[in-house]
Design an enzyme around this catalytic site. Sequence first.
Site, short mmCIF file in Angstrom:
data_model
loop_
_atom_site.label_atom_id
_atom_site.label_comp_id
_atom_site.label_asym_id
_atom_site.label_seq_id
_atom_site.Cartn_x
_atom_site.Cartn_y
_atom_site.Cartn_z
N GLY A 38 0.79 -1.21 0.00
CA GLY A 38 0.00 0.00 0.00
C GLY A 38 0.83 1.26 0.00
O GLY A 38 2.04 1.23 -0.19
N LYS A 55 -2.78 5.52 5.70
CA LYS A 55 -2.38 4.28 5.05
C LYS A 55 -3.49 3.87 4.11
O LYS A 55 -4.63 3.78 4.52
CB LYS A 55 -2.17 3.23 6.14
N ASP A 167 6.48 -8.60 12.03
CA ASP A 167 7.49 -8.09 11.10
C ASP A 167 8.41 -7.10 11.82
O ASP A 167 8.61 -5.97 11.36
CB ASP A 167 6.80 -7.43 9.90
N1 LIG Z 1 2.39 6.76 11.71
C1 LIG Z 1 3.46 7.06 10.96
N2 LIG Z 1 4.10 8.22 11.13
C2 LIG Z 1 5.16 8.53 10.36
N3 LIG Z 1 5.66 7.73 9.40
C3 LIG Z 1 5.08 6.55 9.20
C4 LIG Z 1 3.95 6.15 9.97
N4 LIG Z 1 3.57 4.93 9.55
C5 LIG Z 1 4.44 4.58 8.57
N5 LIG Z 1 5.35 5.56 8.35
C6 LIG Z 1 6.41 5.56 7.34
O1 LIG Z 1 5.93 4.93 6.17
C7 LIG Z 1 6.65 3.74 5.89
C8 LIG Z 1 5.70 2.63 5.45
O2 LIG Z 1 4.74 2.37 6.44
P1 LIG Z 1 4.27 0.92 6.79
O3 LIG Z 1 5.49 0.07 6.93
O4 LIG Z 1 3.29 0.97 7.90
O5 LIG Z 1 3.48 0.60 5.45
P2 LIG Z 1 3.35 -0.77 4.68
O6 LIG Z 1 2.64 -0.46 3.41
O7 LIG Z 1 2.75 -1.81 5.57
O8 LIG Z 1 4.86 -1.09 4.40
P3 LIG Z 1 5.51 -2.47 4.14
O9 LIG Z 1 5.27 -2.74 2.68
O10 LIG Z 1 6.95 -2.19 4.48
O11 LIG Z 1 4.86 -3.46 5.08
C9 LIG Z 1 7.37 3.41 7.19
O12 LIG Z 1 8.58 2.75 6.96
C10 LIG Z 1 7.59 4.78 7.80
O13 LIG Z 1 8.77 5.36 7.31
#
Ligand SMILES: Nc1ncnc2c1ncn2[C@@H]1O[C@H](COP(=O)(O)OP(=O)(O)OP(=O)(O)O)[C@@H](O)[C@H]1O
Length: 276
Positions: A38, A55, A167
Amino acid sequence: MAPTETHQFPPPKVLTYHHHQSSSSSPPPTLITQGAEGRLYKTTHLTRDRPCALKYRPPKPYRHPVLDARLTKARLASEAKVLERCRREGVSVPAVYAVDPAAGWMMMEWIEGVPVRVRINAWLGERCGEEDGEEGEEMDETPLVDLMKRVGEAVGALHRTGVVHGDLTTSNMMLRPPPPPPGQVNGREEEDNKAKVLEGEVVLIDFGLATQSMSDEDRAVDLYVLERAFASTHPRAERLFASVLASYRDAFKKASSVLVKLEDVRMRGRKRSMLG
Ligand SMILES: Nc1ncnc2c1ncn2[C@@H]1O[C@H](COP(=O)(O)OP(=O)(O)OP(=O)(O)O)[C@@H](O)[C@H]1O
């Protein structure tokens, strides 16, 4: 759902609504990351002076639309639920402000700071430079050991609430800088603050794979994943991981049986890698 839309790059609908009284001057959302699962936006959509992390899990064109919608919905709902539970129990995680699992988005607190990974590597890199020349000079590892302790405490607190992260890496932990001291008006006292780069609160993020579990095995695997990630991301600090486990033990009453289990999990890992 119009299938033609899935190949474009539109922000989720929620970001196109106007909530401010005078929304015309509201800055547009910024795309922070575009991962496999995402996207993450930084936005002041909710309130002008408080940024949020949005997100968004867009529909996946290669998945059956009904199945895809169901999966996305279930995962986001579970992620929000786990975050809320952590929050209630005092674990340091982003607050959830709003969630619409069916639409594929969750709005949460924006965590200032940088991933723990970045700070550890910056600190190690700097030390490395200083070491050149003089051999045998012991470097002061106290600030790093301190940070390791905060990491262990954070994981201990998480497991105490009955949640496993799924993770754990130093990328999925933010280091939130402490607020500037009251006297310091402009907060630009950065010069002799190198020791302070490792200061701050460890905030756990990315609960996309988190589950509720109280099993030693699941907890041990959580630690093992972190241990492996740590070893590959910070090879020069590998032995400091012991400090993570030591503070985990102090922070969490049931740690000792988890740490025994961790030995098994490591053993299995080794066997697996020998079989190649
Ligand atoms: N609440 C937040 N505040 C600030 N930065 C954030 C926050 N949540 C996520 N991030 C930033 O965004 C990036 C991606 O977020 P996250 O890992 O939750 O998303 P994801 O789509 O699940 O990613 P992945 O594909 O790595 O699992 C994080 O590495 C971080 O740098």
